[in-house]
Design a protein around this motif. Sequence first.
Motif, PDB file in Angstrom:
ATOM      1  N   UNK A 213       0.822  -1.208   0.000  1.00  0.00           N
ATOM      2  CA  UNK A 213       0.000   0.000   0.000  1.00  0.00           C
ATOM      3  C   UNK A 213       0.856   1.258   0.000  1.00  0.00           C
ATOM      4  N   UNK A 214       1.985   1.223   0.696  1.00  0.00           N
ATOM      5  CA  UNK A 214       2.887   2.376   0.690  1.00  0.00           C
ATOM      6  C   UNK A 214       3.464   2.615  -0.701  1.00  0.00           C
ATOM      7  N   UNK A 215       3.781   1.547  -1.405  1.00  0.00           N
ATOM      8  CA  UNK A 215       4.249   1.690  -2.781  1.00  0.00           C
ATOM      9  C   UNK A 215       3.161   2.330  -3.636  1.00  0.00           C
ATOM     10  N   UNK A 216       1.918   1.846  -3.497  1.00  0.00           N
ATOM     11  CA  UNK A 216       0.810   2.374  -4.294  1.00  0.00           C
ATOM     12  C   UNK A 216       0.556   3.850  -3.998  1.00  0.00           C
ATOM     13  N   UNK A 217       0.821   4.263  -2.748  1.00  0.00           N
ATOM     14  CA  UNK A 217       0.606   5.661  -2.362  1.00  0.00           C
ATOM     15  C   UNK A 217       1.826   6.537  -2.649  1.00  0.00           C
ATOM     16  N   UNK A 218       2.885   5.962  -3.194  1.00  0.00           N
ATOM     17  CA  UNK A 218       4.088   6.730  -3.493  1.00  0.00           C
ATOM     18  C   UNK A 218       4.884   7.115  -2.267  1.00  0.00           C
ATOM     19  N   UNK A 219       4.778   6.311  -1.191  1.00  0.00           N
ATOM     20  CA  UNK A 219       5.420   6.658   0.069  1.00  0.00           C
ATOM     21  C   UNK A 219       6.503   5.664   0.492  1.00  0.00           C
ATOM     22  N   UNK A 220       6.822   4.722  -0.368  1.00  0.00           N
ATOM     23  CA  UNK A 220       7.762   3.671   0.018  1.00  0.00           C
ATOM     24  C   UNK A 220       9.145   4.218   0.330  1.00  0.00           C
ATOM     25  N   UNK A 221       9.507   5.338  -0.289  1.00  0.00           N
ATOM     26  CA  UNK A 221      10.841   5.899  -0.081  1.00  0.00           C
ATOM     27  C   UNK A 221      10.824   7.095   0.861  1.00  0.00           C
ATOM     28  N   UNK A 222       9.753   7.246   1.651  1.00  0.00           N
ATOM     29  CA  UNK A 222       9.614   8.424   2.516  1.00  0.00           C
ATOM     30  C   UNK A 222       9.995   8.146   3.974  1.00  0.00           C
ATOM     31  N   UNK A 223      10.601   7.025   4.238  1.00  0.00           N
ATOM     32  CA  UNK A 223      11.038   6.735   5.595  1.00  0.00           C
ATOM     33  C   UNK A 223       9.920   6.366   6.542  1.00  0.00           C
ATOM     34  N   UNK A 224       8.883   5.732   6.028  1.00  0.00           N
ATOM     35  CA  UNK A 224       7.766   5.298   6.874  1.00  0.00           C
ATOM     36  C   UNK A 224       8.175   4.028   7.618  1.00  0.00           C
ATOM     37  N   UNK A 225       8.027   4.029   8.933  1.00  0.00           N
ATOM     38  CA  UNK A 225       8.347   2.845   9.728  1.00  0.00           C
ATOM     39  C   UNK A 225       7.136   1.925   9.810  1.00  0.00           C
ATOM     40  N   UNK A 226       7.388   0.628   9.830  1.00  0.00           N
ATOM     41  CA  UNK A 226       6.348  -0.378  10.067  1.00  0.00           C
ATOM     42  C   UNK A 226       6.769  -1.139  11.317  1.00  0.00           C
ATOM     43  N   UNK A 227       5.986  -1.024  12.387  1.00  0.00           N
ATOM     44  CA  UNK A 227       6.383  -1.577  13.678  1.00  0.00           C
ATOM     45  C   UNK A 227       5.311  -2.529  14.204  1.00  0.00           C
ATOM     46  N   UNK A 228       5.771  -3.667  14.735  1.00  0.00           N
ATOM     47  CA  UNK A 228       4.879  -4.623  15.392  1.00  0.00           C
ATOM     48  C   UNK A 228       4.924  -4.398  16.891  1.00  0.00           C
ATOM     49  N   UNK A 229       3.735  -4.383  17.497  1.00  0.00           N
ATOM     50  CA  UNK A 229       3.622  -4.185  18.936  1.00  0.00           C
ATOM     51  C   UNK A 229       2.808  -5.308  19.545  1.00  0.00           C
ATOM     52  N   UNK A 230       3.276  -5.822  20.667  1.00  0.00           N
ATOM     53  CA  UNK A 230       2.519  -6.802  21.427  1.00  0.00           C
ATOM     54  C   UNK A 230       1.424  -6.068  22.201  1.00  0.00           C
ATOM     55  N   UNK A 231       0.167  -6.572  22.197  1.00  0.00           N
ATOM     56  CA  UNK A 231      -0.250  -7.779  21.503  1.00  0.00           C
ATOM     57  C   UNK A 231      -0.905  -7.494  20.150  1.00  0.00           C
ATOM     58  N   UNK A 232      -0.216  -7.832  19.102  1.00  0.00           N
ATOM     59  CA  UNK A 232      -0.782  -7.909  17.762  1.00  0.00           C
ATOM     60  C   UNK A 232      -1.295  -6.592  17.214  1.00  0.00           C
ATOM     61  N   UNK A 233      -0.444  -5.557  17.325  1.00  0.00           N
ATOM     62  CA  UNK A 233      -0.682  -4.307  16.617  1.00  0.00           C
ATOM     63  C   UNK A 233       0.403  -4.156  15.549  1.00  0.00           C
ATOM     64  N   UNK A 234       0.029  -3.637  14.392  1.00  0.00           N
ATOM     65  CA  UNK A 234       0.978  -3.364  13.329  1.00  0.00           C
ATOM     66  C   UNK A 234       0.776  -1.911  12.919  1.00  0.00           C
ATOM     67  N   UNK A 235       1.787  -1.083  13.135  1.00  0.00           N
ATOM     68  CA  UNK A 235       1.632   0.361  13.072  1.00  0.00           C
ATOM     69  C   UNK A 235       2.585   0.990  12.060  1.00  0.00           C
TER      70      UNK A 235
END
Length: 240
Positions: A213-235
């Motif tokens: 989705x970040x690629x589709x929005x043109x944001x893949x190279x903008x330094x967006x972090x993808x972080x997993x948090x317990x319990x079961x959040x993906x941010x």
Amino acid sequence: MTAFRIDRRSTLQELMDTETVPFEDFRDCLKDLSSVNRISFGYRPTLSFLERFVGDGRLPEGRPLRVLDVGSGYGDTLRAIALWAGRRGIPVALTGVDLNPWSTRAAREATPDDLPVRFVTGDAFAFRPDHPPDLVISALFTHHLDDAALVRFLEWMEEEAALGWFVNDLHRDPVAYHGFRAIATAARWHRFVRHDGPLSIARGFRREDWSRLLVAAGLAARGVSIEWWLPYRLCLGRVK
């Protein structure tokens, strides 16, 4: 409810989005959802993002930090932020926008008058605040959107947020899916929560979903972090 699929997001609709009930019934559902957020430490990823943001010295000078929460629901995330900011001595101006007027009403009823929080009913894409937000956040909102709307939302946040944005949502995982079903039944939470909670997880995300989705929005190279948090959040987090 159809079986959980690890390989793709569910497209089934949640009862909260489709079934009309009296205000009191809807408010009871929101209250139970706030209990879920509290006991699952659901505010922690958002508050951690804010801590890092403040730690980087990004606060505006001479005025409060303006935060816009999209799909603000019961307003419990903004109340948590208001309390965090109060403890840290950080001036904030917090706004929640939600399409459902009953969410706005319930959030206002649950929010003390002395907190720097206001709630409005409306479409975030059409919402024009008096001042542009420094940060745009959402919590358990994006899984309600299909992929096309998600791309639009990512693009919109990038355009509207002056300093950054943060998405707090669910990790699509079979342990979370089946575990929540068991816990919600045992806790006797609102029937919407028992039905929609597992479905929300099935509508949630894997890392590869967000990357695509970040690629589709043109944001893949903008330094967006993808972080997993317990319990079961993906941010997702982005600081400009």
